[in-house]
Write an enzyme that holds these catalytic residues in place. Sequence first.
Site, PDB file in Angstrom:
ATOM      1  N   SER A 138       0.859  -1.193   0.000  1.00 32.83           N
ATOM      2  CA  SER A 138       0.000   0.000   0.000  1.00 32.83           C
ATOM      3  C   SER A 138       0.885   1.228   0.000  1.00 32.83           C
ATOM      4  O   SER A 138       2.049   1.160   0.429  1.00 32.83           O
ATOM      5  CB  SER A 138      -0.859   0.019   1.271  1.00 32.83           C
ATOM      6  OG  SER A 138      -1.515   1.266   1.425  1.00 32.83           O
ATOM      7  N   TYR A 151      -1.903   0.346  10.829  1.00 32.30           N
ATOM      8  CA  TYR A 151      -2.081  -0.102   9.435  1.00 32.30           C
ATOM      9  C   TYR A 151      -0.809   0.216   8.639  1.00 32.30           C
ATOM     10  O   TYR A 151      -0.302  -0.640   7.907  1.00 32.30           O
ATOM     11  CB  TYR A 151      -3.309   0.555   8.790  1.00 32.30           C
ATOM     12  CG  TYR A 151      -3.503   0.114   7.346  1.00 32.30           C
ATOM     13  CD1 TYR A 151      -3.815  -1.217   7.036  1.00 32.30           C
ATOM     14  CD2 TYR A 151      -3.338   1.005   6.291  1.00 32.30           C
ATOM     15  CE1 TYR A 151      -3.969  -1.637   5.714  1.00 32.30           C
ATOM     16  CE2 TYR A 151      -3.491   0.597   4.968  1.00 32.30           C
ATOM     17  CZ  TYR A 151      -3.808  -0.716   4.683  1.00 32.30           C
ATOM     18  OH  TYR A 151      -3.955  -1.140   3.376  1.00 32.30           O
TER      19      TYR A 151
HETATM   20  P1  NDP Z   1     -11.618  -5.597   0.454  1.00 39.29           P
HETATM   21  O1  NDP Z   1     -12.107  -5.340   1.829  1.00 39.29           O
HETATM   22  O2  NDP Z   1     -12.549  -5.353  -0.671  1.00 39.29           O
HETATM   23  O3  NDP Z   1     -11.059  -7.088   0.352  1.00 39.29           O
HETATM   24  C1  NDP Z   1     -10.282  -7.665   1.382  1.00 39.29           C
HETATM   25  C2  NDP Z   1     -10.129  -9.148   1.125  1.00 39.29           C
HETATM   26  O4  NDP Z   1      -9.281  -9.700   2.138  1.00 39.29           O
HETATM   27  C3  NDP Z   1     -11.454  -9.883   1.188  1.00 39.29           C
HETATM   28  O5  NDP Z   1     -11.531 -10.811   0.130  1.00 39.29           O
HETATM   29  C4  NDP Z   1     -11.412 -10.600   2.525  1.00 39.29           C
HETATM   30  O6  NDP Z   1     -12.083 -11.850   2.433  1.00 39.29           O
HETATM   31  C5  NDP Z   1      -9.895 -10.854   2.686  1.00 39.29           C
HETATM   32  N1  NDP Z   1      -9.561 -11.000   4.096  1.00 39.29           N
HETATM   33  C6  NDP Z   1      -9.629 -10.045   5.056  1.00 39.29           C
HETATM   34  N2  NDP Z   1      -9.332 -10.568   6.249  1.00 39.29           N
HETATM   35  C7  NDP Z   1      -9.062 -11.898   6.040  1.00 39.29           C
HETATM   36  C8  NDP Z   1      -8.719 -12.974   6.892  1.00 39.29           C
HETATM   37  N3  NDP Z   1      -8.577 -12.812   8.212  1.00 39.29           N
HETATM   38  N4  NDP Z   1      -8.513 -14.191   6.332  1.00 39.29           N
HETATM   39  C9  NDP Z   1      -8.667 -14.372   5.017  1.00 39.29           C
HETATM   40  N5  NDP Z   1      -8.999 -13.392   4.156  1.00 39.29           N
HETATM   41  C10 NDP Z   1      -9.210 -12.172   4.673  1.00 39.29           C
HETATM   42  O7  NDP Z   1     -10.315  -4.694   0.288  1.00 39.29           O
HETATM   43  P2  NDP Z   1      -9.267  -4.488  -0.931  1.00 39.29           P
HETATM   44  O8  NDP Z   1      -9.589  -5.340  -2.061  1.00 39.29           O
HETATM   45  O9  NDP Z   1      -9.143  -3.044  -1.125  1.00 39.29           O
HETATM   46  O10 NDP Z   1      -7.927  -4.983  -0.200  1.00 39.29           O
HETATM   47  C11 NDP Z   1      -7.059  -5.958  -0.731  1.00 39.29           C
HETATM   48  C12 NDP Z   1      -5.627  -5.617  -0.346  1.00 39.29           C
HETATM   49  O11 NDP Z   1      -5.273  -4.360  -0.916  1.00 39.29           O
HETATM   50  C13 NDP Z   1      -5.407  -5.468   1.160  1.00 39.29           C
HETATM   51  O12 NDP Z   1      -4.165  -6.060   1.502  1.00 39.29           O
HETATM   52  C14 NDP Z   1      -5.347  -3.956   1.360  1.00 39.29           C
HETATM   53  O13 NDP Z   1      -4.595  -3.601   2.494  1.00 39.29           O
HETATM   54  C15 NDP Z   1      -4.677  -3.547   0.069  1.00 39.29           C
HETATM   55  N6  NDP Z   1      -4.840  -2.146  -0.309  1.00 39.29           N
HETATM   56  C16 NDP Z   1      -6.082  -1.601  -0.486  1.00 39.29           C
HETATM   57  C17 NDP Z   1      -6.208  -0.275  -0.848  1.00 39.29           C
HETATM   58  C18 NDP Z   1      -7.527   0.397  -0.989  1.00 39.29           C
HETATM   59  O14 NDP Z   1      -7.574   1.654  -0.985  1.00 39.29           O
HETATM   60  N7  NDP Z   1      -8.630  -0.333  -1.146  1.00 39.29           N
HETATM   61  C19 NDP Z   1      -5.025   0.556  -1.102  1.00 39.29           C
HETATM   62  C20 NDP Z   1      -3.784  -0.116  -0.862  1.00 39.29           C
HETATM   63  C21 NDP Z   1      -3.703  -1.420  -0.506  1.00 39.29           C
HETATM   64  P3  NDP Z   1     -13.038 -12.471   3.553  1.00 39.29           P
HETATM   65  O15 NDP Z   1     -13.612 -11.329   4.334  1.00 39.29           O
HETATM   66  O16 NDP Z   1     -14.054 -13.250   2.777  1.00 39.29           O
HETATM   67  O17 NDP Z   1     -12.141 -13.350   4.345  1.00 39.29           O
HETATM   68  C1  8X3 Z   2      -5.049   1.688   1.599  1.00 43.75           C
HETATM   69  C2  8X3 Z   2      -4.684   3.080   1.217  1.00 43.75           C
HETATM   70  O1  8X3 Z   2      -4.317   5.434   2.058  1.00 43.75           O
HETATM   71  O2  8X3 Z   2      -6.160   4.193   3.028  1.00 43.75           O
HETATM   72  O3  8X3 Z   2      -3.935   0.904   1.839  1.00 43.75           O
HETATM   73  O4  8X3 Z   2      -3.907   3.654   3.613  1.00 43.75           O
HETATM   74  S1  8X3 Z   2      -4.770   4.118   2.553  1.00 43.75           S
END
Ligand code: NDP
Ligand code: 8X3
Length: 253
Positions: A138, A151
Amino acid sequence: MNKTALVTGATSGIGRATARILAKNNYKIILCGRREDRLTALEKELSEYTEIHTLSFDVRDKKAVFESINSLPEAFSTIDILINNAGNAHGLDPIQTGDLDDWDAMIDINVKGLLYVSKAIIPQMIERKSGHIINIGSIAGKEVYPNGNVYCASKHAVDALNQSMRMDLNPYGIRVGAIHPGMVETEFSEVRFKGDTDRASTVYKDIKALQAEDIADIIYFVVSRPSHVNIGDLVVFPTAQASATIVNRTLDL
Ligand code: NDP
Ligand code: 8X3
């Protein structure tokens, strides 16, 4: 033979979009996540393109991670590509009032979960002297911002692990790289704000945020490079964002 990719966090956002683009490009996919109904629905949707297997486990549960991955049927047991994507932010509070359960969740899921899944898969990649690991970091792993504390720390750890894995696995020809997105409009903010959809929607108000498909396209590009090319580190912003804290909400994009 088609390559097999294991995608964690495939039930939503970036992981689900990645599973979709990889499936449409004939990769066999192992979909992982906790929500079985979503895994089943996605399996049904993508089975018209490729072979799909689902694994439901919590990445925090060490035993479940190893048992699930070790239980894969023969047709899915050779994992060519690991997308370490599962993760979330939990809360957005100053360090002095942060919730201990939120801290545990972020460290246990974003850092330790990523380690457990990697540990379960790396030995077979070493044995074959081939494999590709994509870690989803991220912008919070490159910078910190107010109230981002734990985070940001968890994503800085992902950045460090990505670099370390690349070094440690270099003798075996295993590719390792990270993608560090800025703001992506997924369920991320709903999870961060514990289901408060009004608060979550303000995060993306008046900007064209990245969409999960934008990151999935990049992941597909990265994994489809020839085997001598390893994209090690990418930071991806929406045009409206210049850093973790600088966002232009006046653009008409
Ligand atoms: P979502 O919340 O849409 O998706 C998160 C996914 O992670 C879900 O499929 C969830 O599945 C899974 N997950 C969460 N906790 C667990 C757990 N304990 N065990 C197994 N699976 C888990 O978020 P994003 O798609 O945005 O996030 C995906 C990645 O991208 C993350 O690592 C996030 O930190 C990163 N990211 C996101 C950004 C954003 O702005 N959205 C920016 C930068 C990075 P389920 O709940 O079914 O287990
Ligand atoms: C998700 C992006 O800016 O909310 O990783 O941390 S931010």
